[in-house]
Scaffold this motif. Sequence first.
Motif, PDB file in Angstrom:
ATOM      1  N   LEU A  41       0.224  31.184 -27.806  1.00 20.92           N
ATOM      2  CA  LEU A  41       0.191  32.415 -28.507  1.00 20.92           C
ATOM      3  C   LEU A  41       1.377  32.535 -29.176  1.00 20.92           C
ATOM      4  O   LEU A  41       2.431  31.897 -29.130  1.00 20.92           O
ATOM      5  CB  LEU A  41       0.450  33.432 -27.527  1.00 20.92           C
ATOM      6  CG  LEU A  41       0.470  35.055 -27.995  1.00 20.92           C
ATOM      7  CD1 LEU A  41      -0.871  35.536 -28.655  1.00 20.92           C
ATOM      8  CD2 LEU A  41       0.731  35.849 -26.733  1.00 20.92           C
ATOM      9  N   LEU A  42       1.191  32.932 -30.589  1.00 22.12           N
ATOM     10  CA  LEU A  42       2.398  32.864 -31.468  1.00 22.12           C
ATOM     11  C   LEU A  42       2.975  34.439 -31.624  1.00 22.12           C
ATOM     12  O   LEU A  42       2.005  35.175 -31.779  1.00 22.12           O
ATOM     13  CB  LEU A  42       1.593  32.552 -33.043  1.00 22.12           C
ATOM     14  CG  LEU A  42       2.623  32.916 -34.134  1.00 22.12           C
ATOM     15  CD1 LEU A  42       4.024  32.511 -34.058  1.00 22.12           C
ATOM     16  CD2 LEU A  42       2.130  32.551 -35.652  1.00 22.12           C
ATOM     17  N   VAL A  53       0.231  36.274 -39.769  1.00 24.64           N
ATOM     18  CA  VAL A  53       0.613  34.876 -40.017  1.00 24.64           C
ATOM     19  C   VAL A  53       0.757  34.753 -41.639  1.00 24.64           C
ATOM     20  O   VAL A  53       1.920  34.078 -42.099  1.00 24.64           O
ATOM     21  CB  VAL A  53      -0.432  33.861 -39.679  1.00 24.64           C
ATOM     22  CG1 VAL A  53      -0.087  32.417 -40.098  1.00 24.64           C
ATOM     23  CG2 VAL A  53      -0.724  33.731 -37.991  1.00 24.64           C
ATOM     24  N   LYS A  54       0.100  35.338 -42.503  1.00 23.80           N
ATOM     25  CA  LYS A  54       0.306  35.412 -43.704  1.00 23.80           C
ATOM     26  C   LYS A  54       1.654  36.005 -44.235  1.00 23.80           C
ATOM     27  O   LYS A  54       2.348  35.310 -45.025  1.00 23.80           O
ATOM     28  CB  LYS A  54      -0.911  35.951 -44.626  1.00 23.80           C
ATOM     29  CG  LYS A  54      -2.047  35.214 -44.679  1.00 23.80           C
ATOM     30  CD  LYS A  54      -3.186  35.792 -45.391  1.00 23.80           C
ATOM     31  CE  LYS A  54      -4.371  34.891 -45.486  1.00 23.80           C
ATOM     32  NZ  LYS A  54      -5.277  35.642 -46.474  1.00 23.80           N
ATOM     33  N   GLY A 134       2.210  40.085 -30.746  1.00 24.88           N
ATOM     34  CA  GLY A 134       1.397  38.778 -30.851  1.00 24.88           C
ATOM     35  C   GLY A 134       0.715  38.736 -32.380  1.00 24.88           C
ATOM     36  O   GLY A 134       0.109  39.758 -32.790  1.00 24.88           O
ATOM     37  N   LEU A 135       0.771  37.651 -32.902  1.00 26.78           N
ATOM     38  CA  LEU A 135       0.228  37.505 -34.316  1.00 26.78           C
ATOM     39  C   LEU A 135      -1.075  36.639 -34.391  1.00 26.78           C
ATOM     40  O   LEU A 135      -2.096  37.129 -34.959  1.00 26.78           O
ATOM     41  CB  LEU A 135       1.237  36.835 -35.096  1.00 26.78           C
ATOM     42  CG  LEU A 135       2.542  37.494 -35.532  1.00 26.78           C
ATOM     43  CD1 LEU A 135       3.217  36.751 -37.029  1.00 26.78           C
ATOM     44  CD2 LEU A 135       2.280  38.890 -36.107  1.00 26.78           C
ATOM     45  N   ALA A 136      -1.199  35.502 -33.291  1.00 25.95           N
ATOM     46  CA  ALA A 136      -2.233  34.651 -33.328  1.00 25.95           C
ATOM     47  C   ALA A 136      -2.301  33.883 -32.276  1.00 25.95           C
ATOM     48  O   ALA A 136      -1.121  33.867 -31.743  1.00 25.95           O
ATOM     49  CB  ALA A 136      -2.379  33.980 -34.633  1.00 25.95           C
ATOM     50  N   VAL A 152      -4.616  31.246 -35.521  1.00 26.25           N
ATOM     51  CA  VAL A 152      -3.743  30.500 -36.639  1.00 26.25           C
ATOM     52  C   VAL A 152      -4.686  30.103 -37.785  1.00 26.25           C
ATOM     53  O   VAL A 152      -4.214  30.669 -38.879  1.00 26.25           O
ATOM     54  CB  VAL A 152      -2.778  29.686 -36.209  1.00 26.25           C
ATOM     55  CG1 VAL A 152      -1.767  29.178 -37.416  1.00 26.25           C
ATOM     56  CG2 VAL A 152      -1.807  30.399 -35.216  1.00 26.25           C
ATOM     57  N   ALA A 153      -5.708  29.342 -37.678  1.00 29.39           N
ATOM     58  CA  ALA A 153      -6.292  28.475 -38.545  1.00 29.39           C
ATOM     59  C   ALA A 153      -7.198  29.724 -39.545  1.00 29.39           C
ATOM     60  O   ALA A 153      -7.291  29.516 -40.781  1.00 29.39           O
ATOM     61  CB  ALA A 153      -7.271  27.730 -38.025  1.00 29.39           C
TER      62      ALA A 153
END
Length: 236
Positions: A41-42, A53-54, A134-136, A152-153
């Motif tokens: 987890l990011l 994420v961007k 949590g982002l991704a 993330v992808a």
Amino acid sequence: YTIAYAGAGPLAINRSMSANLPYDVEKEVQAISQAISSPLLLAVSPTLPVKSVKDMIALAKARPNQLSFGSAGNGTVGHLAGEYFKSLSKTDILHVPYKGGAQAAVDTMSGFVQFLFDPTSSLAPHVTSGRLRGLAVTGPRRANAFPNLPTVAESGLPGYEVTTWGGIIGPVGIPRNIVNRLSEEVQKAAKSSAVIERYAVLGSDPIGTTPEQFTEFIRKEYLKWAEVIKRAGLKQ
């Protein structure tokens, strides 16, 4: 027969991190079956002004070498996940190694470091409580534990995929019929509803593969991490 459970570190990562391993994976290890796969987890500090994420990539490019990420230590999957992220996003971010993921998470919550990659099972309570954002997730698909979080992808970094994994191995020389029998039993267990439910609680997926599939998977993971380690200059 002697069998063991091993993961990404001893089977794929350590070969590139250390020149003095006391074993040779390709010559001495018989892959039997992969058993488990888990995404990371990011998660970012709530103090960081990013929601995707961007956003994080844009902030990192605007502030080169000003952002940092924590990990459970040098050469861990969380560390390499961050280095892989830096490589694909073409960003300059400082790595801060800890002696365990728990302290890295604490310092991310406080904002001492800005983000980390760690197993979903470890970070889930902190994300749910709001102590981390949590982002991704890093796997090939969204995680059941966080269905609203993108990978993330799909959220800004195409081609990015990182999982922690493990499987059953043995020494080279185990009779082929025994290798096949063990592999078949792991594959059978991976389809059990009890096993699937238990791993779901841990944020993981049970996986059963043939010896050939596990061998090829280990090879691909080794090549991927060897390139990341080389680019980051991490070889010990």
